[in-house]
Motif scaffolding. Structure first.
Motif, PDB file in Angstrom:
ATOM      1  N   TYR A   1       0.820  -1.222   0.000  1.00  0.00           N
ATOM      2  CA  TYR A   1       0.000   0.000   0.000  1.00  0.00           C
ATOM      3  C   TYR A   1       0.849   1.266   0.000  1.00  0.00           C
ATOM      4  O   TYR A   1       0.595   2.194  -0.783  1.00  0.00           O
ATOM      5  CB  TYR A   1      -0.923   0.000   1.219  1.00  0.00           C
ATOM      6  CG  TYR A   1      -1.793   1.236   1.312  1.00  0.00           C
ATOM      7  CD1 TYR A   1      -2.983   1.323   0.595  1.00  0.00           C
ATOM      8  CD2 TYR A   1      -1.410   2.317   2.111  1.00  0.00           C
ATOM      9  CE1 TYR A   1      -3.779   2.462   0.667  1.00  0.00           C
ATOM     10  CE2 TYR A   1      -2.194   3.456   2.181  1.00  0.00           C
ATOM     11  CZ  TYR A   1      -3.368   3.523   1.465  1.00  0.00           C
ATOM     12  OH  TYR A   1      -4.150   4.659   1.533  1.00  0.00           O
ATOM     13  N   ASP A   2       1.849   1.322   0.872  1.00  0.00           N
ATOM     14  CA  ASP A   2       2.664   2.540   0.966  1.00  0.00           C
ATOM     15  C   ASP A   2       3.346   2.852  -0.366  1.00  0.00           C
ATOM     16  O   ASP A   2       3.321   3.989  -0.856  1.00  0.00           O
ATOM     17  CB  ASP A   2       3.727   2.396   2.055  1.00  0.00           C
ATOM     18  CG  ASP A   2       3.142   2.313   3.451  1.00  0.00           C
ATOM     19  OD1 ASP A   2       1.898   2.347   3.583  1.00  0.00           O
ATOM     20  OD2 ASP A   2       3.924   2.223   4.414  1.00  0.00           O
ATOM     21  N   ALA A   3       3.975   1.844  -0.955  1.00  0.00           N
ATOM     22  CA  ALA A   3       4.659   2.054  -2.226  1.00  0.00           C
ATOM     23  C   ALA A   3       3.673   2.406  -3.333  1.00  0.00           C
ATOM     24  O   ALA A   3       3.975   3.232  -4.204  1.00  0.00           O
ATOM     25  CB  ALA A   3       5.456   0.813  -2.600  1.00  0.00           C
ATOM     26  N   GLU A   4       2.509   1.816  -3.293  1.00  0.00           N
ATOM     27  CA  GLU A   4       1.490   2.145  -4.302  1.00  0.00           C
ATOM     28  C   GLU A   4       1.087   3.613  -4.208  1.00  0.00           C
ATOM     29  O   GLU A   4       0.965   4.310  -5.232  1.00  0.00           O
ATOM     30  CB  GLU A   4       0.259   1.253  -4.117  1.00  0.00           C
ATOM     31  CG  GLU A   4      -0.845   1.535  -5.121  1.00  0.00           C
ATOM     32  CD  GLU A   4      -2.104   0.719  -4.854  1.00  0.00           C
ATOM     33  OE1 GLU A   4      -3.076   0.866  -5.612  1.00  0.00           O
ATOM     34  OE2 GLU A   4      -2.111  -0.056  -3.874  1.00  0.00           O
ATOM     35  N   GLN A   5       0.871   4.097  -2.997  1.00  0.00           N
ATOM     36  CA  GLN A   5       0.534   5.506  -2.826  1.00  0.00           C
ATOM     37  C   GLN A   5       1.668   6.412  -3.308  1.00  0.00           C
ATOM     38  O   GLN A   5       1.439   7.430  -3.961  1.00  0.00           O
ATOM     39  CB  GLN A   5       0.236   5.794  -1.348  1.00  0.00           C
ATOM     40  CG  GLN A   5      -1.034   5.140  -0.832  1.00  0.00           C
ATOM     41  CD  GLN A   5      -2.253   5.598  -1.613  1.00  0.00           C
ATOM     42  OE1 GLN A   5      -2.553   6.788  -1.685  1.00  0.00           O
ATOM     43  NE2 GLN A   5      -2.946   4.649  -2.219  1.00  0.00           N
ATOM     44  N   PHE A   6       2.888   6.030  -2.988  1.00  0.00           N
ATOM     45  CA  PHE A   6       4.058   6.784  -3.433  1.00  0.00           C
ATOM     46  C   PHE A   6       4.093   6.874  -4.959  1.00  0.00           C
ATOM     47  O   PHE A   6       4.274   7.958  -5.530  1.00  0.00           O
ATOM     48  CB  PHE A   6       5.312   6.101  -2.882  1.00  0.00           C
ATOM     49  CG  PHE A   6       6.613   6.612  -3.430  1.00  0.00           C
ATOM     50  CD1 PHE A   6       7.088   7.872  -3.105  1.00  0.00           C
ATOM     51  CD2 PHE A   6       7.393   5.808  -4.257  1.00  0.00           C
ATOM     52  CE1 PHE A   6       8.306   8.333  -3.609  1.00  0.00           C
ATOM     53  CE2 PHE A   6       8.608   6.254  -4.751  1.00  0.00           C
ATOM     54  CZ  PHE A   6       9.061   7.520  -4.432  1.00  0.00           C
ATOM     55  N   HIS A   7       3.895   5.747  -5.628  1.00  0.00           N
ATOM     56  CA  HIS A   7       4.019   5.715  -7.085  1.00  0.00           C
ATOM     57  C   HIS A   7       2.820   6.345  -7.795  1.00  0.00           C
ATOM     58  O   HIS A   7       2.986   6.896  -8.891  1.00  0.00           O
ATOM     59  CB  HIS A   7       4.183   4.272  -7.564  1.00  0.00           C
ATOM     60  CG  HIS A   7       5.539   3.695  -7.295  1.00  0.00           C
ATOM     61  ND1 HIS A   7       6.696   4.214  -7.841  1.00  0.00           N
ATOM     62  CD2 HIS A   7       5.933   2.653  -6.515  1.00  0.00           C
ATOM     63  CE1 HIS A   7       7.729   3.509  -7.432  1.00  0.00           C
ATOM     64  NE2 HIS A   7       7.304   2.567  -6.619  1.00  0.00           N
ATOM     65  N   THR A   8       1.650   6.273  -7.197  1.00  0.00           N
ATOM     66  CA  THR A   8       0.452   6.762  -7.907  1.00  0.00           C
ATOM     67  C   THR A   8       0.054   8.183  -7.530  1.00  0.00           C
ATOM     68  O   THR A   8      -0.737   8.801  -8.246  1.00  0.00           O
ATOM     69  CB  THR A   8      -0.747   5.823  -7.636  1.00  0.00           C
ATOM     70  OG1 THR A   8      -1.020   5.781  -6.224  1.00  0.00           O
ATOM     71  CG2 THR A   8      -0.461   4.428  -8.159  1.00  0.00           C
ATOM     72  N   THR A   9       0.585   8.709  -6.429  1.00  0.00           N
ATOM     73  CA  THR A   9       0.237  10.082  -6.029  1.00  0.00           C
ATOM     74  C   THR A   9       1.467  10.986  -6.011  1.00  0.00           C
ATOM     75  O   THR A   9       1.544  11.964  -6.757  1.00  0.00           O
ATOM     76  CB  THR A   9      -0.452  10.102  -4.655  1.00  0.00           C
ATOM     77  OG1 THR A   9       0.437   9.607  -3.644  1.00  0.00           O
ATOM     78  CG2 THR A   9      -1.723   9.263  -4.661  1.00  0.00           C
ATOM     79  N   SER A  10       2.457  10.654  -5.199  1.00  0.00           N
ATOM     80  CA  SER A  10       3.599  11.541  -4.997  1.00  0.00           C
ATOM     81  C   SER A  10       4.458  11.692  -6.253  1.00  0.00           C
ATOM     82  O   SER A  10       4.835  12.809  -6.628  1.00  0.00           O
ATOM     83  CB  SER A  10       4.476  11.012  -3.856  1.00  0.00           C
ATOM     84  OG  SER A  10       3.736  10.846  -2.675  1.00  0.00           O
TER      85      SER A  10
END
Length: 492
Positions: free
Chosen positions: A139-148
């Motif tokens: 989840y954390d990496a997904e948020q990093f890649h798709t938002t940040s």
């Protein structure tokens, strides 16, 4: 507020994965007299006056770009203070301005080939990611890649005045080092070179002392302290997280070897220059005053900061830090410090940090020796610099409304209008952001990380409108004269 505060507990953190530290050098090898020779060139021609260091001594290249030094027996790298006007050497975005030292080699050659930058870099910009802090590559990496990552890439494209680089301001990982691959992929996708610095969650806690706690970081990103130049600005990266050798405990502290190195590094920087210092733990914050603490939280600020300030006294200084998961700008004498809100917000548990600052990153634009800045909220445009709350949001003041202006400092003007009529300045207020309270306060919130709590902040402002007010407007003017405006519609 009692369940989670790494700022009050010697940096006591949850246990996580840590790789074993690199083995210590054999004593017989450690005291071999070593010599490193090399040359710094561009297009085959030597570059004079480039600072080269092993982290202990600092030497300059001669007219032919040549240098020679005898590394300290504890030195792990030889690195250059990248001169202004040259591209940042990198591998898929990760800055490579260093070469590892062979501890068993009596003689070593370390050359550095640079490329001159077209158009120069006196005007440039840089992005600062504080605390990406991915705990896992789910989840954390997904948020990093798709938002940040896409947000940063898009915002970089708007910074049209000169080259852009990035700084990863520590806590790249949250103890689980496998996420470094996600971080590196994100950096490559943004498309600009990034310098990296170590945070408390980037250390090897299996090491027996602080010296061994940087082993994994060293392997991936190089030295933990160094300098470089862009245009007229001298940049310094420091390691201010000191592992005390037990559990996950650390203090904010800059070692004597770093201070000595910095003293030597700054001898080649003219007095009056602009110096930017990046480090993970802030040198200081307003937390002690806001929270009525008897003394500084030793895991939350640099305990020997006065020694650093003394070395920096001849310069115009901007300090950039992370770690706290709130946003704060303070200024004193020749120093302005930006303690930035984080890329992950409240550890990827919601859209804001504990003080209500949106998940995001710092953006700094440089023109000669002058620096301007703004905070970029992930998923919003650049104009999004405040959040308004209707009357009833301020405890004990039911008639007052609130503005959270997260990047405001004492030079900002925060004014309000009622139905288009100017009412003057809003009143500064210290307290909790209502959205952060809604999302994080209480033993069961947030569901992904129940240890998160809202933080007391001083970038709040309040005013009391009349009972007949229909529209409230807040105008925030920053120190450069840029005006941000938000409106709040009230029920008739």
């Amino acid at each position: 507020m009692q369940r989670r505060s790494f700022l009050r507990s010697l940096g006591l953190l949850s246990a996580g994965l840590a790789l074993p530290a690199a083995p210590a050098l054999a004593r017989a090898v450690a005291f071999v007299t070593r010599q490193v020779n090399g040359k710094v060139t561009a297009q085959g021609r030597g570059i004079a006056g480039v600072a080269v260091s092993d982290g202990y001594s600092v030497v300059l290249t001669d007219q032919q770009g040549r240098y020679q030094l005898q590394p300290h027996y504890d030195a792990r790298f030889v690195f250059i203070s990248l001169p202004a006007g040259y591209e940042i050497p990198n591998e898929q975005g990760i800055a490579r301005f260093y070469q590892p030292l062979d501890p068993a080699a009596a003689q070593q050659v370390a050359d550095f080939a640079l490329q001159a930058m077209k158009g120069g870099d006196e005007r440039h910009s840089f992005i600062v990611w504080a605390d990406p802090q991915m705990r896992n590559n789910g989840y954390d990496a997904e948020q990093f890649h798709t938002t940040s990552v896409p947000d940063t890439k898009a915002h970089v494209a708007t910074l049209s005045h000169g080259p852009v680089f990035g700084i990863g301001c520590g806590d790249i990982a949250f103890d689980h080092f496998e996420v470094y691959e996600d971080y590196k992929k994100g950096v490559a996708a943004v498309g600009i070179p990034f310098f990296s610095l170590i945070g408390n969650h980037d250390m090897d806690y299996t090491a027996r002392t602080d010296n061994g706690s940087q082993a994994t970081f060293n392997q991936l990103f190089g030295p933990t302290y160094y300098s470089f130049n862009r245009g007229k600005v001298h940049y310094v990266v420091l390691d201010d997280v000191f592992f005390i050798g037990a559990g996950h405990r650390y203090i904010g502290y800059i070692t004597e070897e770093q201070l000595r190195w910095l003293e030597r590094d700054l001898k080649f920087v003219p007095a009056g220059s602009t110096v930017v210092v990046a480090m993970h733990i802030p040198s200081n914050t307003g937390a002690q005053a806001r929270e009525a603490l008897k003394e500084d939280p030793i895991g939350g600020v640099v305990m020997n900061r006065q020694a650093l300030y003394k070395l920096l006294q001849p310069y115009k200084v901007q300090i950039i830090s992370g770690h706290t998961h709130w946003n704060e700008v303070w200024e004193q004498d020749n120093i302005t410090e930006h303690n930035l809100g984080t890329l992950c917000g409240a550890w990827w548990s919601g859209p804001v940090c504990g003080d209500g600052t949106p998940n995001g990153y710092g953006v700094f634009e440089v023109n000669g020796s002058d620096i301007s800045w703004h905070y970029k909220a992930t998923g919003f445009d650049r104009q999004h610099q405040m959040r308004l709350y209707k009357p009833g949001a301020v405890p004990g003041k039911p008639g007052s409304f609130m503005a959270n202006v997260w990047n405001a400092d004492e030079r900002w003007a925060i004014e309000w209008l009622e139905d288009g009529v100017a009412k003057g300045a809003m009143t500064p207020y210290t307290g909790l952001d209502p959205l952060a309270v809604e999302l994080y306060e209480g033993a069961e919130k947030p569901s992904r990380n129940k240890g998160v709590e809202p933080n007391i902040t001083s970038h709040l402002f309040i005013a009391t409108p009349s009972a007949t007010a229909r529209m409230l407007t807040v105008k925030a003017t920053d120190r450069s004269g840029k005006v941000y405006e938000e409106r709040l519609m009230l029920n008739a």
